[in-house]
Design a protein around this motif. Structure first.
Motif, mmCIF file in Angstrom:
data_model
loop_
_atom_site.group_PDB
_atom_site.id
_atom_site.type_symbol
_atom_site.label_atom_id
_atom_site.label_comp_id
_atom_site.label_asym_id
_atom_site.label_seq_id
_atom_site.Cartn_x
_atom_site.Cartn_y
_atom_site.Cartn_z
ATOM 1 N N GLU A 5 0.826 -1.195 0.000
ATOM 2 C CA GLU A 5 0.000 0.000 0.000
ATOM 3 C C GLU A 5 0.864 1.249 0.000
ATOM 4 O O GLU A 5 1.947 1.276 0.569
ATOM 5 C CB GLU A 5 -0.909 0.009 1.226
ATOM 6 N N THR A 6 0.353 2.289 -0.615
ATOM 7 C CA THR A 6 1.042 3.567 -0.619
ATOM 8 C C THR A 6 0.416 4.444 0.461
ATOM 9 O O THR A 6 -0.797 4.587 0.523
ATOM 10 C CB THR A 6 0.896 4.261 -1.983
ATOM 11 N N VAL A 7 1.250 4.987 1.323
ATOM 12 C CA VAL A 7 0.781 5.842 2.406
ATOM 13 C C VAL A 7 1.371 7.220 2.200
ATOM 14 O O VAL A 7 2.582 7.370 2.008
ATOM 15 C CB VAL A 7 1.198 5.282 3.780
ATOM 16 N N THR A 8 0.517 8.217 2.249
ATOM 17 C CA THR A 8 0.976 9.593 2.150
ATOM 18 C C THR A 8 0.738 10.263 3.495
ATOM 19 O O THR A 8 -0.395 10.287 3.989
ATOM 20 C CB THR A 8 0.195 10.356 1.052
ATOM 21 N N TRP A 9 1.779 10.745 4.098
ATOM 22 C CA TRP A 9 1.693 11.397 5.399
ATOM 23 C C TRP A 9 1.629 12.910 5.191
ATOM 24 O O TRP A 9 2.416 13.481 4.443
ATOM 25 C CB TRP A 9 2.912 11.058 6.258
ATOM 26 N N TYR A 10 0.703 13.535 5.879
ATOM 27 C CA TYR A 10 0.588 14.988 5.868
ATOM 28 C C TYR A 10 0.925 15.497 7.265
ATOM 29 O O TYR A 10 0.261 15.130 8.239
ATOM 30 C CB TYR A 10 -0.823 15.438 5.492
ATOM 31 N N VAL A 11 1.938 16.312 7.399
ATOM 32 C CA VAL A 11 2.339 16.866 8.689
ATOM 33 C C VAL A 11 1.964 18.347 8.685
ATOM 34 O O VAL A 11 2.429 19.121 7.840
ATOM 35 C CB VAL A 11 3.859 16.685 8.928
ATOM 36 N N PHE A 12 1.118 18.719 9.627
ATOM 37 C CA PHE A 12 0.649 20.099 9.709
ATOM 38 C C PHE A 12 1.464 20.886 10.733
ATOM 39 O O PHE A 12 1.959 20.332 11.722
ATOM 40 C CB PHE A 12 -0.835 20.129 10.104
ATOM 41 N N GLU A 13 1.573 22.167 10.503
ATOM 42 C CA GLU A 13 2.292 23.020 11.448
ATOM 43 C C GLU A 13 1.448 23.282 12.681
ATOM 44 O O GLU A 13 1.954 23.327 13.795
ATOM 45 C CB GLU A 13 2.674 24.340 10.774
ATOM 46 N N ASN A 14 0.164 23.466 12.509
ATOM 47 C CA ASN A 14 -0.733 23.724 13.637
ATOM 48 C C ASN A 14 -1.363 22.409 14.079
ATOM 49 O O ASN A 14 -1.916 21.678 13.260
ATOM 50 C CB ASN A 14 -1.827 24.716 13.239
ATOM 51 N N THR A 15 -1.297 22.134 15.353
ATOM 52 C CA THR A 15 -1.861 20.888 15.869
ATOM 53 C C THR A 15 -3.283 21.114 16.349
ATOM 54 O O THR A 15 -3.673 22.239 16.689
ATOM 55 C CB THR A 15 -1.018 20.344 17.039
ATOM 56 N N VAL A 16 -4.049 20.045 16.381
ATOM 57 C CA VAL A 16 -5.422 20.073 16.867
ATOM 58 C C VAL A 16 -5.506 19.080 18.012
ATOM 59 O O VAL A 16 -5.074 17.933 17.886
ATOM 60 C CB VAL A 16 -6.415 19.677 15.749
ATOM 61 N N THR A 17 -6.040 19.500 19.136
ATOM 62 C CA THR A 17 -6.157 18.596 20.284
ATOM 63 C C THR A 17 -7.522 17.911 20.233
ATOM 64 O O THR A 17 -8.517 18.494 19.807
ATOM 65 C CB THR A 17 -6.009 19.366 21.605
ATOM 66 N N LEU A 18 -7.533 16.671 20.668
ATOM 67 C CA LEU A 18 -8.748 15.874 20.712
ATOM 68 C C LEU A 18 -9.020 15.449 22.139
ATOM 69 O O LEU A 18 -8.086 15.145 22.895
ATOM 70 C CB LEU A 18 -8.606 14.619 19.848
ATOM 71 N N SER A 19 -10.280 15.381 22.486
ATOM 72 C CA SER A 19 -10.633 14.842 23.797
ATOM 73 C C SER A 19 -10.645 13.314 23.709
ATOM 74 O O SER A 19 -10.616 12.740 22.626
ATOM 75 C CB SER A 19 -12.001 15.364 24.230
ATOM 76 N N LYS A 20 -10.727 12.683 24.879
ATOM 77 C CA LYS A 20 -10.745 11.209 24.882
ATOM 78 C C LYS A 20 -11.991 10.671 24.183
ATOM 79 O O LYS A 20 -11.928 9.680 23.471
ATOM 80 C CB LYS A 20 -10.679 10.679 26.312
ATOM 81 N N SER A 21 -13.113 11.332 24.376
ATOM 82 C CA SER A 21 -14.344 10.846 23.730
ATOM 83 C C SER A 21 -14.256 10.993 22.208
ATOM 84 O O SER A 21 -14.705 10.115 21.475
ATOM 85 C CB SER A 21 -15.563 11.592 24.270
ATOM 86 N N GLN A 22 -13.666 12.084 21.733
ATOM 87 C CA GLN A 22 -13.497 12.249 20.294
ATOM 88 C C GLN A 22 -12.542 11.202 19.732
ATOM 89 O O GLN A 22 -12.769 10.644 18.662
ATOM 90 C CB GLN A 22 -12.968 13.655 19.982
#
Length: 135
Positions: A5-22
């Motif tokens: 499989e081909t995997v393309t990784w996207y690395v963003f400069e701004n991070t987004v935080t997620l809660s445990k439920s999300q």
């Protein structure tokens, strides 16, 4: 992922935080693999009868050599109970391949209706007994 499989990784400069439920909701999403990528393990159902025949043959041999007075049906019943107790000693999430495969195979057979087994095996049993009749 596998090498196919081909995997393309996207690395963003701004991070987004997620809660445990999300994060748990995200983990709960299941995607269907295409039919060519699905793994079928229906062959596992064949393992239980194979093991049962091996254990029954071993029990027949042991009874004929060492315990002539013990009825075969009682010995096979006790052996089946021991087999079930042995498999129940291991947790279902154990990652030991042979035990989990035996558990899966046994679970597949425990749900089968008894009439199906009767209709499948009775003709062969009757034929085998008919061949041994002295007429």
């Amino acid at each position: 992922p596998p090498c196919s499989e081909t995997v393309t990784w996207y690395v963003f400069e701004n991070t987004v935080t997620l809660s445990k439920s999300q994060l748990n909701k995200l983990r709960g999403i299941k995607t269907e693999a295409p039919p060519s990528r699905q793994h079928h393990d229906s062959f596992v159902a064949v393992i239980f009868p194979f093991v049962a025949i091996l254990l029954g043959t071993w029990m027949e041999y042991m009874l004929s050599r060492y315990a002539h007075g013990v009825p075969y049906t009682v010995a096979v019943l006790l052996l089946g109970i021991l087999y079930d107790v042995f498999l129940s000693l291991f947790p279902t999430d154990l990652h030991l391949a042979i035990i989990t495969t035996l558990q899966k195979s046994s679970d597949l057979w425990f749900g089968i209706d008894g009439h199906v087994l009767l209709y499948a095996f009775l003709p062969a049993l009757l034929f085998g007994d008919a061949m041994c009749l002295n007429t």
